[in-house]
Design an enzyme around this catalytic site. Sequence first.
Site, PDB file in Angstrom:
ATOM      1  N   GLU A  88       0.826  -1.201   0.000  1.00 42.52           N
ATOM      2  CA  GLU A  88       0.000   0.000   0.000  1.00 42.52           C
ATOM      3  C   GLU A  88       0.867   1.260   0.000  1.00 42.52           C
ATOM      4  OE1 GLU A  88      -3.888  -1.597   2.399  1.00 42.52           O
ATOM      5  OE2 GLU A  88      -2.252  -0.771   3.563  1.00 42.52           O
ATOM      6  N   CYS A 101       3.460   8.430   0.904  1.00 45.22           N
ATOM      7  CA  CYS A 101       4.182   7.520   1.792  1.00 45.22           C
ATOM      8  C   CYS A 101       4.244   6.173   1.076  1.00 45.22           C
ATOM      9  CB  CYS A 101       3.417   7.419   3.113  1.00 45.22           C
ATOM     10  SG  CYS A 101       4.082   6.163   4.226  1.00 45.22           S
ATOM     11  N   CYS A 108       7.160  -7.042   6.963  1.00 47.67           N
ATOM     12  CA  CYS A 108       8.303  -6.436   7.659  1.00 47.67           C
ATOM     13  C   CYS A 108       8.752  -7.362   8.783  1.00 47.67           C
ATOM     14  CB  CYS A 108       7.897  -5.076   8.232  1.00 47.67           C
ATOM     15  SG  CYS A 108       9.256  -4.273   9.116  1.00 47.67           S
ATOM     16  N   CYS A 112       7.851  -4.481  15.426  1.00 48.83           N
ATOM     17  CA  CYS A 112       7.474  -3.462  16.419  1.00 48.83           C
ATOM     18  C   CYS A 112       6.071  -3.809  16.935  1.00 48.83           C
ATOM     19  CB  CYS A 112       7.494  -2.068  15.799  1.00 48.83           C
ATOM     20  SG  CYS A 112       9.085  -1.688  15.051  1.00 48.83           S
ATOM     21  N   CYS A 115       2.751  -1.989  15.794  1.00 45.29           N
ATOM     22  CA  CYS A 115       2.608  -1.687  14.368  1.00 45.29           C
ATOM     23  C   CYS A 115       1.803  -2.736  13.604  1.00 45.29           C
ATOM     24  CB  CYS A 115       3.998  -1.568  13.744  1.00 45.29           C
ATOM     25  SG  CYS A 115       3.934  -1.335  11.966  1.00 45.29           S
ATOM     26  N   GLY A 155       7.346  -1.973   5.730  1.00 44.78           N
ATOM     27  CA  GLY A 155       8.733  -2.391   5.546  1.00 44.78           C
ATOM     28  C   GLY A 155       9.728  -1.490   6.240  1.00 44.78           C
ATOM     29  N   SER A 187      12.588   6.715   6.807  1.00 47.15           N
ATOM     30  CA  SER A 187      12.346   6.453   8.235  1.00 47.15           C
ATOM     31  C   SER A 187      12.830   5.052   8.587  1.00 47.15           C
ATOM     32  CB  SER A 187      10.846   6.570   8.492  1.00 47.15           C
ATOM     33  OG  SER A 187      10.554   6.131   9.782  1.00 47.15           O
ATOM     34  N   SER A 210      12.708   6.102  14.169  1.00 49.88           N
ATOM     35  CA  SER A 210      11.577   5.703  15.015  1.00 49.88           C
ATOM     36  C   SER A 210      12.138   5.322  16.376  1.00 49.88           C
ATOM     37  CB  SER A 210      10.870   4.486  14.405  1.00 49.88           C
ATOM     38  OG  SER A 210      10.370   4.820  13.145  1.00 49.88           O
ATOM     39  N   CYS A 329      -0.210   6.295   9.905  1.00 52.12           N
ATOM     40  CA  CYS A 329       1.064   5.671  10.213  1.00 52.12           C
ATOM     41  C   CYS A 329       0.908   4.374  10.998  1.00 52.12           C
ATOM     42  CB  CYS A 329       1.830   6.656  11.079  1.00 52.12           C
ATOM     43  SG  CYS A 329       3.479   6.766  10.574  1.00 52.12           S
TER      44      CYS A 329
HETATM   45  S1  SF4 Z   1       7.075   0.298  12.537  1.00 59.80           S
HETATM   46 FE1  SF4 Z   1       8.151   0.073  10.577  1.00 59.80          FE
HETATM   47  S2  SF4 Z   1       9.922  -1.200  11.116  1.00 59.80           S
HETATM   48 FE2  SF4 Z   1       8.450  -1.463  12.811  1.00 59.80          FE
HETATM   49  S3  SF4 Z   1       7.234  -3.288  12.236  1.00 59.80           S
HETATM   50 FE3  SF4 Z   1       6.156  -1.466  11.464  1.00 59.80          FE
HETATM   51  S4  SF4 Z   1       6.813  -1.269   9.323  1.00 59.80           S
HETATM   52 FE4  SF4 Z   1       8.298  -2.594  10.388  1.00 59.80          FE
END
Ligand code: SF4
Length: 344
Positions: A88, A101, A108, A112, A115, A155, A187, A210, A329
Amino acid sequence: MNIYGITREKLENYFIEIGEKKFKALQIYEWLYDKRVTSFFEMTNIKKELQSKLAEDFSFDMISIQKKQQDKLTSKYLFKLSDNNFVEAVLMEHDYGLSVCVSSEVGCNMGCTFCESGRLKKIRNLEAYEMVEQILLIEQDIKKRISSVVIMGIGEPLDNYDNVLDFIKIINDPKGITIGARHITLSTCGLIPKIKELMNETLQINLAISLHASNNELRNKLMPINKTYNMCQLIDTIKEYIAKTNRRVTIEYVMLNSVNDSESCALELATLLKGMNVYVNLIPYNETNHLEYKKSDSKTIMKFYDTLKKKGINVTIRKEFGSKIDAACGQLRSKEVELWKVFI
Ligand code: SF4
């Protein structure tokens, strides 16, 4: 190879290797990114035999827009890749222009815990052309040019370093998509060896880290990468990056209710960043159905902001975009169309 994934420098080398003049690369770039033709046979200043040779060596295969969702100033695009994977991208209308973005990987691996985008493990890197085409297809769709790009979708871009670098070079090329380096932001969750590599490139792009925590213990819980590259090492690397590039770095800090949003966290963060050429971007969290984290309330965010400000830290609160369409985000998903059924 896909023609949209080749930097002008690599294209020049290709022409030299086949005994042609390297300025042909410039001509091809003009056709691709200025005139936007989609066949070598439309490139009228390229001789016929060379058109055929190029058509043999390069493809124009495109990813495709599978779905588009809109919410006032935000549009989310679901792209289908040639191997039936999906990624996306999000288009945002700011008062200073249009920004996109982009995603850099299918899934990924960074894990995190807050996320949504990282819930699907990495399947593969995106090729440079698959990132370039996210921009080209959005521009074609809205019939306008994009003015800035953030590599902050699905990613970890530095986990796909070479392709992301090629992507940046192509969109930044004055004969490519012509997005100024200062309008490109990468980022990262903090892959230290790759940040060190990046500081030696002569790119003037923006780097966003981040961070999301004010101490190691907390960051270990939120971001597994911290167990490999801890916060002290990361802060040292950011200092090194700033000294080497003379560029200000953005610190991303997502505000999670009762997790990292206390007064003591703000004070700890201020101490950590004291004297550094950084600015902190406080990100109101976007809640999802799958994760237990909650958004900090606006009073708490303001208090955190004030504490940092009083301690002399440059700080902003990120404007919220697209949360209604899960385009905000950390809300991008990679699991494909199935998930779209939730909101279409
Ligand atoms: S915040 Fe970024 S690096 Fe962390 S899991 Fe999500 S997509 Fe991956």
